[in-house]
Write a protein that holds these residues in place. Structure first.
Motif, PDB file in Angstrom:
ATOM      1  N   ALA A 183       0.833  -1.197   0.000  1.00  0.00           N
ATOM      2  CA  ALA A 183       0.000   0.000   0.000  1.00  0.00           C
ATOM      3  C   ALA A 183       0.873   1.255   0.000  1.00  0.00           C
ATOM      4  N   ARG A 184       1.913   1.251   0.782  1.00  0.00           N
ATOM      5  CA  ARG A 184       2.796   2.425   0.854  1.00  0.00           C
ATOM      6  C   ARG A 184       3.554   2.627  -0.448  1.00  0.00           C
ATOM      7  N   SER A 185       4.112   1.558  -1.001  1.00  0.00           N
ATOM      8  CA  SER A 185       4.918   1.706  -2.212  1.00  0.00           C
ATOM      9  C   SER A 185       4.071   2.126  -3.405  1.00  0.00           C
ATOM     10  N   LEU A 186       2.832   1.622  -3.495  1.00  0.00           N
ATOM     11  CA  LEU A 186       1.945   2.065  -4.577  1.00  0.00           C
ATOM     12  C   LEU A 186       1.591   3.533  -4.420  1.00  0.00           C
ATOM     13  N   SER A 187       1.359   3.950  -3.190  1.00  0.00           N
ATOM     14  CA  SER A 187       1.038   5.354  -2.943  1.00  0.00           C
ATOM     15  C   SER A 187       2.173   6.264  -3.393  1.00  0.00           C
ATOM     16  N   LEU A 188       3.386   5.900  -3.039  1.00  0.00           N
ATOM     17  CA  LEU A 188       4.537   6.711  -3.410  1.00  0.00           C
ATOM     18  C   LEU A 188       4.790   6.686  -4.916  1.00  0.00           C
ATOM     19  N   ALA A 189       4.616   5.520  -5.525  1.00  0.00           N
ATOM     20  CA  ALA A 189       4.933   5.380  -6.947  1.00  0.00           C
ATOM     21  C   ALA A 189       3.943   6.109  -7.841  1.00  0.00           C
ATOM     22  N   TYR A 190       2.666   6.132  -7.429  1.00  0.00           N
ATOM     23  CA  TYR A 190       1.633   6.736  -8.263  1.00  0.00           C
ATOM     24  C   TYR A 190       1.228   8.136  -7.799  1.00  0.00           C
ATOM     25  N   GLY A 191       1.616   8.528  -6.577  1.00  0.00           N
ATOM     26  CA  GLY A 191       1.197   9.822  -6.051  1.00  0.00           C
ATOM     27  C   GLY A 191      -0.265   9.838  -5.657  1.00  0.00           C
ATOM     28  N   ILE A 192      -0.719   8.746  -5.050  1.00  0.00           N
ATOM     29  CA  ILE A 192      -2.136   8.582  -4.723  1.00  0.00           C
ATOM     30  C   ILE A 192      -2.292   8.079  -3.289  1.00  0.00           C
ATOM     31  N   VAL A 193      -3.515   8.122  -2.798  1.00  0.00           N
ATOM     32  CA  VAL A 193      -3.875   7.425  -1.560  1.00  0.00           C
ATOM     33  C   VAL A 193      -4.400   6.052  -1.955  1.00  0.00           C
ATOM     34  N   VAL A 194      -3.891   5.020  -1.321  1.00  0.00           N
ATOM     35  CA  VAL A 194      -4.245   3.645  -1.655  1.00  0.00           C
ATOM     36  C   VAL A 194      -5.077   3.033  -0.539  1.00  0.00           C
ATOM     37  N   VAL A 195      -6.190   2.424  -0.928  1.00  0.00           N
ATOM     38  CA  VAL A 195      -6.995   1.610  -0.021  1.00  0.00           C
ATOM     39  C   VAL A 195      -6.863   0.176  -0.523  1.00  0.00           C
ATOM     40  N   LEU A 196      -5.970  -0.584   0.086  1.00  0.00           N
ATOM     41  CA  LEU A 196      -5.715  -1.959  -0.337  1.00  0.00           C
ATOM     42  C   LEU A 196      -6.662  -2.874   0.436  1.00  0.00           C
ATOM     43  N   LYS A 197      -7.709  -3.312  -0.253  1.00  0.00           N
ATOM     44  CA  LYS A 197      -8.800  -4.047   0.385  1.00  0.00           C
ATOM     45  C   LYS A 197      -8.428  -5.514   0.605  1.00  0.00           C
ATOM     46  N   GLY A 198      -8.929  -6.067   1.695  1.00  0.00           N
ATOM     47  CA  GLY A 198      -8.709  -7.467   2.007  1.00  0.00           C
ATOM     48  C   GLY A 198      -9.257  -7.785   3.374  1.00  0.00           C
ATOM     49  N   PRO A 199      -9.006  -9.000   3.897  1.00  0.00           N
ATOM     50  CA  PRO A 199      -9.436  -9.316   5.268  1.00  0.00           C
ATOM     51  C   PRO A 199      -8.959  -8.265   6.266  1.00  0.00           C
ATOM     52  N   VAL A 200      -7.759  -7.745   6.023  1.00  0.00           N
ATOM     53  CA  VAL A 200      -7.259  -6.542   6.692  1.00  0.00           C
ATOM     54  C   VAL A 200      -7.023  -5.508   5.604  1.00  0.00           C
ATOM     55  N   THR A 201      -7.591  -4.335   5.748  1.00  0.00           N
ATOM     56  CA  THR A 201      -7.456  -3.274   4.751  1.00  0.00           C
ATOM     57  C   THR A 201      -6.385  -2.281   5.189  1.00  0.00           C
ATOM     58  N   TRP A 202      -5.473  -1.979   4.253  1.00  0.00           N
ATOM     59  CA  TRP A 202      -4.412  -1.013   4.535  1.00  0.00           C
ATOM     60  C   TRP A 202      -4.646   0.257   3.721  1.00  0.00           C
ATOM     61  N   ILE A 203      -4.559   1.381   4.387  1.00  0.00           N
ATOM     62  CA  ILE A 203      -4.758   2.685   3.768  1.00  0.00           C
ATOM     63  C   ILE A 203      -3.472   3.481   3.933  1.00  0.00           C
ATOM     64  N   SER A 204      -2.942   3.981   2.817  1.00  0.00           N
ATOM     65  CA  SER A 204      -1.668   4.704   2.895  1.00  0.00           C
ATOM     66  C   SER A 204      -1.665   5.907   1.971  1.00  0.00           C
ATOM     67  N   ASP A 205      -1.042   6.983   2.457  1.00  0.00           N
ATOM     68  CA  ASP A 205      -0.800   8.162   1.627  1.00  0.00           C
ATOM     69  C   ASP A 205       0.682   8.308   1.316  1.00  0.00           C
ATOM     70  N   GLY A 206       1.448   7.256   1.571  1.00  0.00           N
ATOM     71  CA  GLY A 206       2.887   7.278   1.318  1.00  0.00           C
ATOM     72  C   GLY A 206       3.713   7.694   2.510  1.00  0.00           C
ATOM     73  N   GLU A 207       3.095   8.399   3.455  1.00  0.00           N
ATOM     74  CA  GLU A 207       3.803   8.813   4.658  1.00  0.00           C
ATOM     75  C   GLU A 207       3.466   7.930   5.848  1.00  0.00           C
ATOM     76  N   ALA A 208       2.244   7.438   5.889  1.00  0.00           N
ATOM     77  CA  ALA A 208       1.806   6.596   7.002  1.00  0.00           C
ATOM     78  C   ALA A 208       0.839   5.553   6.476  1.00  0.00           C
ATOM     79  N   GLU A 209       0.688   4.469   7.216  1.00  0.00           N
ATOM     80  CA  GLU A 209      -0.257   3.422   6.871  1.00  0.00           C
ATOM     81  C   GLU A 209      -1.233   3.243   8.028  1.00  0.00           C
ATOM     82  N   VAL A 210      -2.496   3.107   7.690  1.00  0.00           N
ATOM     83  CA  VAL A 210      -3.547   2.871   8.678  1.00  0.00           C
ATOM     84  C   VAL A 210      -4.136   1.498   8.424  1.00  0.00           C
ATOM     85  N   CYS A 211      -4.226   0.714   9.486  1.00  0.00           N
ATOM     86  CA  CYS A 211      -4.767  -0.643   9.398  1.00  0.00           C
ATOM     87  C   CYS A 211      -6.234  -0.619   9.820  1.00  0.00           C
TER      88      CYS A 211
END
Length: 293
Positions: A183-211
């Motif tokens: 989630a973090r690497s995609l955020s940094l690579a694309y310049g986006i906020v990522v919501v990586l969905k799954g049994p545990v969802t990770w949300i990242s803006d490249g600076e921090a990750e929220v579980c």
């Protein structure tokens, strides 16, 4: 890892002011659905309304127009052909807005790419990318547009599941073995906020990750992602900060599914049931008219 405790989440829901109107409560342009998947537009649109957007406009394939129009009379519905030729979305403090693109798209087709790129190129507002539009995002052209938006200070949010995230990562050769890092690497690579969905969802803006780990297997059904996209898009349209919008929507989405499971069992819950329980999830978190804060 997750600084969003219940009292902070309670303070994030944008309760309408006494002087609010449909435009001040947020205009969501939902570019969704296709000839094959018109229901995705319906699910995402109702989710946006449930989450508080004042004006929900659905842009869809001409063949899906009568289905969406008959689903909910309060929706503004127009064809994607009309939208492509129309004025771009512009948000302001008095009239906030956002665009959500991709729920119910056919991945990889030319229509999906054209609609996504139009939103990324022209929307002076947050853009959420979901579903079939993520295939178009996972290209050099898609990434370039996201980076340009990032430089201009325009937020872009992507909501991939694991397979879609792997496709985004493959473009750049990024490792995919750890969801948090992905989630973090995609955020940094694309310049986006990522919501990586799954049994545990990770949300990242490249600076921090929220579980967000409050999900349930009841959400493992086609269509629940469309509901989440509509909820996040609605909060973006109401001018919430992107990470705040993603965390609040994902949490309420999970709570709604749990309430539905309590009454219906996790076997029987459908995406439509999750929608029906969103108001209960909002109320249970402590939101009450006139007493939210």
């Amino acid at each position: 890892m997750n600084p969003y405790e219940s009292h902070r989440l309670r303070g994030l829901l944008p309760y309408p002011d006494r002087e609010a109107n449909k435009y001040s409560r947020g205009h969501l342009v939902l570019v969704a659905g296709s000839a094959a998947y018109p229901g995705a537009a319906c699910l995402a649109a109702l989710a946006a309304q449930r989450m508080g957007a004042g004006y929900t406009e659905v842009v869809t394939d001409p063949s899906a127009l009568p289905i969406v129009q008959s689903f909910r009379p309060s929706l503004v519905v127009r064809s994607d052909e009309t939208w492509l030729a129309g004025e771009p979305l512009t948000a302001s403090p008095a009239r906030p807005g956002a665009c959500a693109v991709g729920s119910g798209f056919d991945p990889g087709d030319e229509r999906s790419k054209r609609l996504l790129f139009r939103a990324l190129d022209t929307a002076d507002a947050p853009v959420l990318v979901d579903g079939g539009a993520l295939a178009a995002l996972a290209t050099d052209e898609g990434r370039k547009r996201c980076r340009e938006r990032f430089v201009c200070g325009l937020p872009t949010v992507a909501t991939p599941h694991g397979g879609e995230a792997a496709r985004l990562a493959k473009l750049l050769g990024l490792p995919t073995d750890d969801a948090r890092s992905l989630a973090r690497s995609l955020s940094l690579a694309y310049g986006i906020v990522v919501v990586l969905k799954g049994p545990v969802t990770w949300i990242s803006d490249g600076e921090a990750e929220v579980c967000m780990d409050e999900g349930t297997p009841a959400l493992a059904k086609a269509g629940t992602g469309d509901v989440l996209a509509g909820m996040i898009g609605s909060l973006l349209a109401q001018a919430l900060a992107p990470v705040d919008a993603c965390v609040l929507a994902a949490t309420l989405h999970a709570h709604a599914a749990r309430f539905a499971s309590d009454d219906l069992t996790s076997v029987s819950v459908t995406p439509e049931d999750v929608l029906d329980y969103v108001p209960r999830a909002i109320a249970a978190m402590g939101f009450r008219d006139g007493a939210s804060r």
